[in-house]
Motif scaffolding. Structure first.
Motif: not given
Ligand code: NAD
Length: 261
Positions: A115-120, A147-151, A165-168
Protein backbone atom coordinates in the motif's frame (compact mmCIF):
# COMPACT_ATOMS: atom_id res chain seq x y z
CA UNK A 1 -7.25 30.48 -2.89
CA UNK A 2 -5.01 29.39 -5.74
CA UNK A 3 -6.77 30.60 -8.88
CA UNK A 4 -4.73 28.35 -11.17
CA UNK A 5 -6.23 25.18 -9.64
CA UNK A 6 -9.80 25.97 -10.72
CA UNK A 7 -11.27 23.50 -13.23
CA UNK A 8 -8.27 21.17 -12.94
CA UNK A 9 -8.64 17.49 -12.02
CA UNK A 10 -7.14 15.64 -9.06
CA UNK A 11 -7.06 12.04 -7.87
CA UNK A 12 -6.67 11.57 -4.10
CA UNK A 13 -6.04 8.02 -2.92
CA UNK A 14 -7.43 6.97 0.47
CA UNK A 15 -9.66 10.05 0.41
CA UNK A 16 -12.63 8.85 2.45
CA UNK A 17 -11.21 9.92 5.81
CA UNK A 18 -8.26 11.47 7.64
CA UNK A 19 -5.62 13.46 5.77
CA UNK A 20 -6.79 12.30 2.32
CA UNK A 21 -10.30 13.50 3.06
CA UNK A 22 -9.04 16.92 4.16
CA UNK A 23 -6.92 17.16 1.00
CA UNK A 24 -9.88 16.20 -1.21
CA UNK A 25 -12.07 18.81 0.50
CA UNK A 26 -9.39 21.52 0.22
CA UNK A 27 -8.80 20.80 -3.48
CA UNK A 28 -12.55 20.93 -4.10
CA UNK A 29 -12.64 24.26 -2.27
CA UNK A 30 -9.99 25.38 -4.76
CA UNK A 31 -12.56 24.40 -7.42
CA UNK A 32 -10.76 21.29 -8.63
CA UNK A 33 -12.76 18.25 -9.73
CA UNK A 34 -11.72 15.44 -7.39
CA UNK A 35 -11.69 11.66 -7.75
CA UNK A 36 -11.97 10.44 -4.16
CA UNK A 37 -10.60 6.94 -3.84
CA UNK A 38 -11.73 4.65 -1.03
CA UNK A 39 -10.81 1.09 -0.13
CA UNK A 40 -13.10 0.10 2.75
CA UNK A 41 -15.00 3.27 3.71
CA UNK A 42 -17.55 3.62 0.90
CA UNK A 43 -19.88 5.63 3.11
CA UNK A 44 -17.21 8.20 4.03
CA UNK A 45 -16.29 8.72 0.39
CA UNK A 46 -19.89 8.97 -0.81
CA UNK A 47 -20.88 11.35 1.99
CA UNK A 48 -17.94 13.59 1.10
CA UNK A 49 -18.93 13.59 -2.57
CA UNK A 50 -22.54 14.47 -1.68
CA UNK A 51 -21.38 17.36 0.51
CA UNK A 52 -18.98 18.70 -2.11
CA UNK A 53 -21.60 18.47 -4.85
CA UNK A 54 -24.13 20.24 -2.67
CA UNK A 55 -21.64 23.07 -2.30
CA UNK A 56 -21.33 23.26 -6.11
CA UNK A 57 -18.16 21.21 -6.44
CA UNK A 58 -17.30 18.26 -8.66
CA UNK A 59 -16.31 14.94 -7.11
CA UNK A 60 -16.75 11.21 -7.56
CA UNK A 61 -16.08 8.29 -5.20
CA UNK A 62 -14.20 5.37 -6.73
CA UNK A 63 -13.38 2.07 -5.08
CA UNK A 64 -9.83 0.85 -5.71
CA UNK A 65 -6.96 -0.97 -4.04
CA UNK A 66 -3.93 1.23 -4.77
CA UNK A 67 -1.67 -1.80 -4.56
CA UNK A 68 -3.06 -3.15 -7.84
CA UNK A 69 -2.71 -1.96 -11.45
CA UNK A 70 -6.45 -2.48 -12.05
CA UNK A 71 -7.27 -0.25 -9.07
CA UNK A 72 -4.98 2.51 -10.27
CA UNK A 73 -6.39 2.26 -13.81
CA UNK A 74 -9.94 2.65 -12.42
CA UNK A 75 -8.89 5.90 -10.73
CA UNK A 76 -7.22 7.28 -13.85
CA UNK A 77 -10.24 6.28 -15.96
CA UNK A 78 -12.57 8.12 -13.58
CA UNK A 79 -10.48 11.29 -13.90
CA UNK A 80 -10.27 11.08 -17.68
CA UNK A 81 -13.79 9.90 -18.53
CA UNK A 82 -15.75 11.76 -15.85
CA UNK A 83 -13.75 15.00 -15.66
CA UNK A 84 -11.82 15.10 -18.95
CA UNK A 85 -8.22 14.60 -17.82
CA UNK A 86 -5.78 14.65 -14.94
CA UNK A 87 -3.60 17.42 -13.51
CA UNK A 88 -2.70 16.23 -10.01
CA UNK A 89 -2.26 12.80 -8.43
CA UNK A 90 -2.05 12.61 -4.62
CA UNK A 91 -0.70 9.29 -3.30
CA UNK A 92 -2.12 9.49 0.22
CA UNK A 93 -3.37 5.95 1.00
CA UNK A 94 -1.33 4.36 3.72
CA UNK A 95 -1.40 1.93 6.61
CA UNK A 96 0.66 0.93 9.62
CA UNK A 97 0.70 -1.69 12.32
CA UNK A 98 2.96 -2.13 15.30
CA UNK A 99 4.98 -5.31 15.69
CA UNK A 100 8.52 -6.17 16.76
CA UNK A 101 10.62 -6.82 13.70
CA UNK A 102 11.68 -10.32 14.79
CA UNK A 103 7.98 -11.22 14.92
CA UNK A 104 6.91 -9.35 11.79
CA UNK A 105 5.35 -11.76 9.31
CA UNK A 106 6.19 -11.63 5.63
CA UNK A 107 2.48 -11.14 5.04
CA UNK A 108 2.35 -7.97 7.20
CA UNK A 109 5.59 -6.66 5.67
CA UNK A 110 4.19 -7.17 2.15
CA UNK A 111 0.84 -5.59 3.04
CA UNK A 112 2.39 -2.35 4.30
CA UNK A 113 4.98 -2.13 1.52
CA UNK A 114 2.27 -2.85 -1.06
CA UNK A 115 0.00 0.00 0.00
CA UNK A 116 2.57 2.58 1.17
CA UNK A 117 5.29 2.11 -1.44
CA UNK A 118 4.08 -0.01 -4.36
CA UNK A 119 0.84 2.02 -4.37
CA UNK A 120 2.89 5.21 -4.70
CA UNK A 121 4.87 3.68 -7.57
CA UNK A 122 1.77 2.49 -9.42
CA UNK A 123 -0.11 5.77 -8.94
CA UNK A 124 2.88 7.85 -10.01
CA UNK A 125 3.52 5.64 -13.03
CA UNK A 126 -0.07 5.96 -14.26
CA UNK A 127 -0.07 9.73 -13.72
CA UNK A 128 3.29 10.21 -15.47
CA UNK A 129 2.18 8.14 -18.46
CA UNK A 130 -0.95 10.27 -18.72
CA UNK A 131 1.08 13.48 -18.45
CA UNK A 132 3.56 12.29 -21.12
CA UNK A 133 0.79 11.19 -23.50
CA UNK A 134 -1.10 14.48 -23.15
CA UNK A 135 1.94 16.76 -22.90
CA UNK A 136 0.60 18.05 -19.60
CA UNK A 137 2.86 19.61 -16.98
CA UNK A 138 1.32 17.51 -14.25
CA UNK A 139 1.92 17.36 -10.55
CA UNK A 140 2.33 14.47 -8.08
CA UNK A 141 2.24 14.68 -4.28
CA UNK A 142 3.23 11.70 -2.14
CA UNK A 143 2.41 11.38 1.56
CA UNK A 144 5.50 10.17 3.32
CA UNK A 145 6.02 10.81 7.05
CA UNK A 146 8.52 12.19 9.55
CA UNK A 147 9.49 8.51 9.57
CA UNK A 148 11.11 8.95 6.18
CA UNK A 149 14.02 10.19 8.36
CA UNK A 150 13.20 9.28 12.00
CA UNK A 151 13.70 5.61 12.92
CA UNK A 152 10.67 4.06 14.69
CA UNK A 153 11.27 0.72 16.42
CA UNK A 154 8.41 -1.80 16.00
CA UNK A 155 7.33 -0.03 12.80
CA UNK A 156 10.23 -1.17 10.56
CA UNK A 157 7.97 -1.98 7.58
CA UNK A 158 6.33 1.45 7.86
CA UNK A 159 9.63 3.35 8.10
CA UNK A 160 11.09 1.29 5.24
CA UNK A 161 8.08 2.22 3.09
CA UNK A 162 8.27 5.93 3.94
CA UNK A 163 12.04 6.10 3.44
CA UNK A 164 11.35 4.45 0.09
CA UNK A 165 8.70 7.06 -0.75
CA UNK A 166 11.23 9.80 0.00
CA UNK A 167 13.85 8.48 -2.44
CA UNK A 168 11.27 7.44 -5.03
CA UNK A 169 9.90 11.02 -4.95
CA UNK A 170 13.33 12.58 -5.40
CA UNK A 171 14.28 10.19 -8.18
CA UNK A 172 11.20 10.64 -10.33
CA UNK A 173 11.23 14.40 -9.67
CA UNK A 174 14.66 14.45 -11.30
CA UNK A 175 13.68 12.00 -14.03
CA UNK A 176 10.69 14.00 -15.29
CA UNK A 177 11.59 17.61 -14.38
CA UNK A 178 12.57 18.33 -18.00
CA UNK A 179 8.98 17.44 -19.01
CA UNK A 180 7.60 20.04 -16.60
CA UNK A 181 6.28 17.37 -14.22
CA UNK A 182 6.78 18.20 -10.52
CA UNK A 183 6.87 15.58 -7.76
CA UNK A 184 7.04 16.37 -4.04
CA UNK A 185 6.37 14.63 -0.76
CA UNK A 186 4.64 15.85 2.37
CA UNK A 187 6.07 14.46 5.60
CA UNK A 188 3.48 14.83 8.37
CA UNK A 189 4.27 14.46 12.05
CA UNK A 190 1.50 13.55 14.50
CA UNK A 191 -1.78 14.48 12.85
CA UNK A 192 -5.13 13.64 14.47
CA UNK A 193 -6.78 11.07 12.15
CA UNK A 194 -8.42 7.62 12.44
CA UNK A 195 -4.97 5.97 12.02
CA UNK A 196 -4.00 7.14 15.55
CA UNK A 197 -7.34 8.11 17.15
CA UNK A 198 -7.18 5.35 19.74
CA UNK A 199 -3.62 6.25 20.74
CA UNK A 200 -4.40 9.94 21.29
CA UNK A 201 -7.52 9.15 23.32
CA UNK A 202 -5.14 7.86 25.97
CA UNK A 203 -3.98 11.02 27.86
CA UNK A 204 -0.63 9.46 28.81
CA UNK A 205 0.20 8.47 25.25
CA UNK A 206 -0.92 11.87 24.00
CA UNK A 207 1.33 13.61 26.53
CA UNK A 208 4.30 11.45 25.47
CA UNK A 209 3.76 12.48 21.85
CA UNK A 210 3.25 16.17 22.72
CA UNK A 211 6.61 16.14 24.49
CA UNK A 212 8.16 15.20 21.13
CA UNK A 213 6.66 18.20 19.32
CA UNK A 214 8.28 21.63 19.84
CA UNK A 215 5.03 23.40 18.84
CA UNK A 216 3.37 21.30 21.58
CA UNK A 217 0.16 20.38 19.78
CA UNK A 218 -1.05 17.67 17.44
CA UNK A 219 -1.56 18.63 13.81
CA UNK A 220 -4.91 18.80 12.04
CA UNK A 221 -5.54 17.09 8.68
CA UNK A 222 -6.26 20.60 7.33
CA UNK A 223 -2.66 21.63 8.11
CA UNK A 224 -1.49 18.93 5.72
CA UNK A 225 -4.17 19.82 3.17
CA UNK A 226 -2.93 23.43 3.12
CA UNK A 227 0.56 22.19 2.23
CA UNK A 228 -0.91 19.96 -0.50
CA UNK A 229 -2.85 22.87 -2.04
CA UNK A 230 0.31 24.99 -2.11
CA UNK A 231 2.37 22.19 -3.68
CA UNK A 232 -0.42 21.63 -6.23
CA UNK A 233 -0.51 25.30 -7.21
CA UNK A 234 1.89 27.26 -9.40
CA UNK A 235 2.86 29.28 -6.30
CA UNK A 236 5.29 26.39 -5.73
CA UNK A 237 6.37 26.17 -9.38
CA UNK A 238 10.09 26.16 -8.51
CA UNK A 239 9.74 23.34 -5.95
CA UNK A 240 10.31 19.72 -6.93
CA UNK A 241 11.83 16.63 -5.31
CA UNK A 242 11.44 17.97 -1.80
CA UNK A 243 9.78 16.63 1.34
CA UNK A 244 7.77 19.34 3.04
CA UNK A 245 7.63 18.56 6.76
CA UNK A 246 4.30 19.45 8.38
CA UNK A 247 5.22 18.30 11.85
CA UNK A 248 5.28 21.13 14.42
CA UNK A 249 9.04 20.63 14.58
CA UNK A 250 8.95 16.91 15.42
CA UNK A 251 11.85 16.20 13.07
CA UNK A 252 14.07 18.88 14.68
CA UNK A 253 15.62 16.58 17.32
CA UNK A 254 13.40 17.91 20.17
CA UNK A 255 15.48 16.10 22.79
CA UNK A 256 18.07 18.86 22.22
CA UNK A 257 15.57 21.55 23.33
CA UNK A 258 16.90 24.17 25.76
CA UNK A 259 20.51 23.48 24.82
CA UNK A 260 20.53 19.95 26.25
CA UNK A 261 23.11 17.47 25.01
P1 NAD B 1 -6.09 7.00 7.74
O1 NAD B 1 -5.97 5.61 8.23
O2 NAD B 1 -7.06 7.91 8.38
O3 NAD B 1 -6.30 7.02 6.18
C1 NAD B 1 -5.58 6.18 5.33
C2 NAD B 1 -6.47 5.88 4.15
O4 NAD B 1 -5.80 4.98 3.26
C3 NAD B 1 -7.78 5.22 4.57
O5 NAD B 1 -8.85 5.87 3.95
C4 NAD B 1 -7.63 3.79 4.06
O6 NAD B 1 -8.84 3.19 3.71
C5 NAD B 1 -6.76 4.03 2.83
N1 NAD B 1 -6.16 2.80 2.34
C6 NAD B 1 -5.52 1.82 3.05
N2 NAD B 1 -5.19 0.81 2.24
C7 NAD B 1 -5.63 1.14 0.99
C8 NAD B 1 -5.57 0.51 -0.28
N3 NAD B 1 -5.02 -0.71 -0.44
N4 NAD B 1 -6.12 1.15 -1.34
C9 NAD B 1 -6.69 2.36 -1.21
N5 NAD B 1 -6.77 3.00 -0.02
C10 NAD B 1 -6.24 2.41 1.05
O7 NAD B 1 -4.61 7.63 7.83
P2 NAD B 1 -4.11 9.13 7.75
O8 NAD B 1 -3.55 9.48 9.05
O9 NAD B 1 -5.12 10.00 7.12
O10 NAD B 1 -2.87 8.92 6.77
C11 NAD B 1 -2.81 9.36 5.42
C12 NAD B 1 -1.37 9.27 4.94
O11 NAD B 1 -0.53 10.11 5.75
C13 NAD B 1 -0.78 7.87 5.07
O12 NAD B 1 0.07 7.62 3.97
C14 NAD B 1 0.01 7.93 6.36
O13 NAD B 1 1.04 7.01 6.42
C15 NAD B 1 0.51 9.36 6.29
N6 NAD B 1 0.88 9.90 7.61
C16 NAD B 1 -0.05 10.10 8.58
C17 NAD B 1 0.36 10.63 9.81
C18 NAD B 1 -0.60 10.91 10.94
O14 NAD B 1 -0.14 11.31 12.01
N7 NAD B 1 -1.89 10.74 10.77
C19 NAD B 1 1.72 10.92 10.04
C20 NAD B 1 2.63 10.69 9.02
C21 NAD B 1 2.21 10.18 7.81
Amino acid sequence: MYQDLAEKVAVVTGGSKGIGNAIARRLAAEKMAVVINYHSDKEGAEETVAELEKAGGKAVAVHADVGTEEGIQALLDAAVFKFGGLDLWVNNAGMENQVSTHELSLEDWNKVINVNLTGVFLGSKAAINHFLETGKKGNIINLSSVHEVIPWPTFAHYTASKGGVKMFTKTIAMEYAHKGIRVNAIAPGAIKTPINAEKFENPKEKETTLNMIPINSLGEPEDVAAAAAWLASTESKYVTGTSLFVDGGMSLYPSFEEGKG
